[in-house]
Scaffold this motif. Sequence first.
Motif, PDB file in Angstrom:
ATOM      1  N   PRO A  63     -48.886 -35.415   5.964  1.00 34.07           N
ATOM      2  CA  PRO A  63     -50.170 -35.487   5.245  1.00 34.07           C
ATOM      3  C   PRO A  63     -49.949 -35.421   3.731  1.00 34.07           C
ATOM      4  CG  PRO A  63     -49.867 -33.296   6.171  1.00 34.07           C
ATOM      5  CD  PRO A  63     -48.642 -34.082   6.565  1.00 34.07           C
ATOM      6  N   LEU A  64     -49.361 -36.485   3.237  1.00 29.77           N
ATOM      7  CA  LEU A  64     -49.022 -36.611   1.812  1.00 29.77           C
ATOM      8  C   LEU A  64     -49.434 -38.010   1.369  1.00 29.77           C
ATOM      9  CD1 LEU A  64     -45.355 -35.244   2.058  1.00 29.77           C
ATOM     10  CD2 LEU A  64     -47.286 -34.068   0.948  1.00 29.77           C
ATOM     11  N   ALA A  65     -49.325 -38.288   0.083  1.00 25.23           N
ATOM     12  CA  ALA A  65     -49.546 -39.674  -0.348  1.00 25.23           C
ATOM     13  C   ALA A  65     -48.566 -40.567   0.433  1.00 25.23           C
ATOM     14  CB  ALA A  65     -49.314 -39.787  -1.843  1.00 25.23           C
ATOM     15  N   PRO A  66     -48.992 -41.787   0.785  1.00 22.93           N
ATOM     16  CA  PRO A  66     -48.184 -42.615   1.675  1.00 22.93           C
ATOM     17  C   PRO A  66     -46.738 -42.855   1.226  1.00 22.93           C
ATOM     18  CG  PRO A  66     -50.370 -43.551   1.441  1.00 22.93           C
ATOM     19  CD  PRO A  66     -50.304 -42.395   0.505  1.00 22.93           C
ATOM     20  N   LYS A  93     -57.029 -50.658   7.061  1.00 23.41           N
ATOM     21  CA  LYS A  93     -56.520 -49.469   6.357  1.00 23.41           C
ATOM     22  C   LYS A  93     -55.055 -49.808   6.109  1.00 23.41           C
ATOM     23  CE  LYS A  93     -56.262 -44.886   5.412  1.00 23.41           C
ATOM     24  NZ  LYS A  93     -57.143 -44.036   4.608  1.00 23.41           N
ATOM     25  N   SER A 140     -54.690 -42.821  -6.542  1.00 21.63           N
ATOM     26  CA  SER A 140     -53.656 -42.205  -5.697  1.00 21.63           C
ATOM     27  C   SER A 140     -52.572 -43.243  -5.429  1.00 21.63           C
ATOM     28  CB  SER A 140     -54.250 -41.756  -4.358  1.00 21.63           C
ATOM     29  OG  SER A 140     -55.214 -40.762  -4.555  1.00 21.63           O
ATOM     30  N   PRO A 141     -51.324 -42.799  -5.322  1.00 24.21           N
ATOM     31  CA  PRO A 141     -50.247 -43.744  -4.997  1.00 24.21           C
ATOM     32  C   PRO A 141     -50.401 -44.269  -3.573  1.00 24.21           C
ATOM     33  CG  PRO A 141     -49.376 -41.649  -5.806  1.00 24.21           C
ATOM     34  CD  PRO A 141     -50.834 -41.436  -5.559  1.00 24.21           C
ATOM     35  N   ALA A 176     -56.140 -45.499   0.614  1.00 19.41           N
ATOM     36  CA  ALA A 176     -55.637 -44.166   0.999  1.00 19.41           C
ATOM     37  C   ALA A 176     -55.779 -43.246  -0.207  1.00 19.41           C
ATOM     38  CB  ALA A 176     -54.187 -44.257   1.429  1.00 19.41           C
ATOM     39  N   GLY A 177     -56.561 -42.181  -0.046  1.00 21.29           N
ATOM     40  CA  GLY A 177     -56.799 -41.284  -1.176  1.00 21.29           C
ATOM     41  C   GLY A 177     -57.783 -41.909  -2.152  1.00 21.29           C
ATOM     42  N   VAL A 231     -52.396 -48.602   4.812  1.00 21.98           N
ATOM     43  CA  VAL A 231     -51.368 -47.636   5.204  1.00 21.98           C
ATOM     44  C   VAL A 231     -52.087 -46.306   5.438  1.00 21.98           C
ATOM     45  CG1 VAL A 231     -50.781 -47.150   2.766  1.00 21.98           C
ATOM     46  CG2 VAL A 231     -49.170 -46.514   4.550  1.00 21.98           C
ATOM     47  N   ALA A 232     -51.630 -45.596   6.447  1.00 21.59           N
ATOM     48  CA  ALA A 232     -52.207 -44.275   6.729  1.00 21.59           C
ATOM     49  C   ALA A 232     -51.095 -43.239   6.721  1.00 21.59           C
ATOM     50  CB  ALA A 232     -52.915 -44.280   8.080  1.00 21.59           C
ATOM     51  N   SER A 233     -51.391 -42.081   6.157  1.00 21.88           N
ATOM     52  CA  SER A 233     -50.472 -40.946   6.241  1.00 21.88           C
ATOM     53  C   SER A 233     -51.220 -39.813   6.944  1.00 21.88           C
ATOM     54  CB  SER A 233     -50.006 -40.540   4.846  1.00 21.88           C
ATOM     55  OG  SER A 233     -51.112 -40.336   3.988  1.00 21.88           O
ATOM     56  N   THR A 262     -59.143 -37.814  -1.834  1.00 19.73           N
ATOM     57  CA  THR A 262     -59.049 -37.768  -0.372  1.00 19.73           C
ATOM     58  C   THR A 262     -60.204 -36.916   0.178  1.00 19.73           C
ATOM     59  OG1 THR A 262     -57.512 -37.369   1.455  1.00 19.73           O
ATOM     60  CG2 THR A 262     -57.460 -35.781  -0.362  1.00 19.73           C
ATOM     61  N   ASP A 280     -58.347 -42.631  10.967  1.00 21.63           N
ATOM     62  CA  ASP A 280     -59.173 -43.541  10.148  1.00 21.63           C
ATOM     63  C   ASP A 280     -59.233 -44.918  10.800  1.00 21.63           C
ATOM     64  OD1 ASP A 280     -59.095 -41.422   8.426  1.00 21.63           O
ATOM     65  OD2 ASP A 280     -58.718 -42.629   6.647  1.00 21.63           O
TER      66      ASP A 280
HETATM   67  C1  LIG Z   1     -53.330 -37.618   3.952  1.00 26.46           C
HETATM   68  C2  LIG Z   1     -54.634 -38.169   3.385  1.00 26.46           C
HETATM   69  N1  LIG Z   1     -55.591 -38.231   4.460  1.00 26.46           N
HETATM   70  C3  LIG Z   1     -54.469 -39.564   2.731  1.00 26.46           C
HETATM   71  C4  LIG Z   1     -53.530 -39.549   1.547  1.00 26.46           C
HETATM   72  C5  LIG Z   1     -54.128 -38.866   0.336  1.00 26.46           C
HETATM   73  C6  LIG Z   1     -53.189 -38.879  -0.820  1.00 26.46           C
HETATM   74  C7  LIG Z   1     -53.740 -38.297  -2.091  1.00 26.46           C
HETATM   75  C8  LIG Z   1     -52.710 -38.227  -3.160  1.00 26.46           C
HETATM   76  C9  LIG Z   1     -53.243 -37.781  -4.498  1.00 26.46           C
HETATM   77  O1  LIG Z   1     -54.112 -38.429  -5.082  1.00 26.46           O
HETATM   78  O2  LIG Z   1     -52.806 -36.734  -4.988  1.00 26.46           O
HETATM   79  N2  LIG Z   1     -53.953 -40.489   3.702  1.00 26.46           N
HETATM   80  C10 LIG Z   1     -54.681 -41.526   4.229  1.00 26.46           C
HETATM   81  O3  LIG Z   1     -55.801 -41.797   3.777  1.00 26.46           O
HETATM   82  O4  LIG Z   1     -54.134 -42.178   5.167  1.00 26.46           O
END
Ligand SMILES: C[C@H](N)[C@@H](CCCCCC(=O)O)NC(=O)O
Length: 237
Positions: free
Chosen positions: A84-87, A37, A127-128, A122-123, A39-41, A11, A59
Amino acid sequence: MELILVTGTGTDAGKTYVAAQIATQCRGNGHRVGVYKPVASGCAEETDQQGHTQRLATDATELWQAAGNPKDIDWVCPQRFLAPLAPDLAARQEGSSVNEATLVDGAKRWIGHCDCLIIEGAGGLMSPISDRWLNLDFFRNLETEMQQHVSARSIVLVSENRLGVIHDVLSTLLVAKQNELPVQTVVLSNTTPHGALARQSNLTQLQDWMAKQGHHQANVLELGYGGDLPGSAIHAL
Ligand SMILES: C[C@H](N)[C@@H](CCCCCC(=O)O)NC(=O)O
Ligand SMILES: Nc1ncnc2c1ncn2[C@@H]1O[C@H](COP(=O)(O)OP(=O)(O)OP(=O)(O)O)[C@@H](O)[C@H]1O
Ligand SMILES: [Mg+2]
């Protein structure tokens, strides 16, 4: 339709910055550009004067504007979650889940509506993105589902240009290759004006190590802070 998948070593790597640049340049070259995109978190919530609440994914907004505001923001990002976590986890916190069918259908929806579809995950690649899928599973699924409509497919791997990038890029390239998702272009993005000493050597070190590791199909380039991707990088996609 051409498909450009923009993934990262993690990320905050510069994926949106790079994807937006690709969108702007493709548009400048006269192509109808779609941006997605899935999914967005980490979204923000905003309530207007009428009391309507909507979720803002920065984004998605950035990509949409770079593409010239095609369709609407739900086409760009149909699933938006707050934490603000994995989706998958962000969705679970709201008592919801990421809909995998929607992830794929949202991309297919663009078929016939653009010449070039740019998708930002995402990520990072591993990343999940949902309860069952990493980003790489989603990309593989897209390949199968959209095969008949896609004339060319490119994968761009973006990494923040910092100490540690050699490990992050080489391991991601390896996983990508093992999953039949070969990367064409690696972008080392200078996300801040100044950085670690390693910034000066990362490009040449990576060129060397990517060759030694057999990643001959991939080019690596450095993107300066506030810089533009060279037109040649876009043509190579
Ligand atoms: C909150 C971040 N900006 C992003 C999610 C990142 C998840 C990373 C999880 C990981 O690999 O540990 N969300 C997104 O791109 O919508
Ligand atoms: N080359 C660059 N020049 C200037 N700023 C940059 C550059 N690359 C990235 N940035 C900035 O660094 C920050 C992180 O970049 P970005 O949002 O593109 O990362 P990301 O990989 O898309 O993150 P996410 O995982 O949240 O989607 C942003 O503020 C972005 O504008
Ligand atoms: Mg992003």
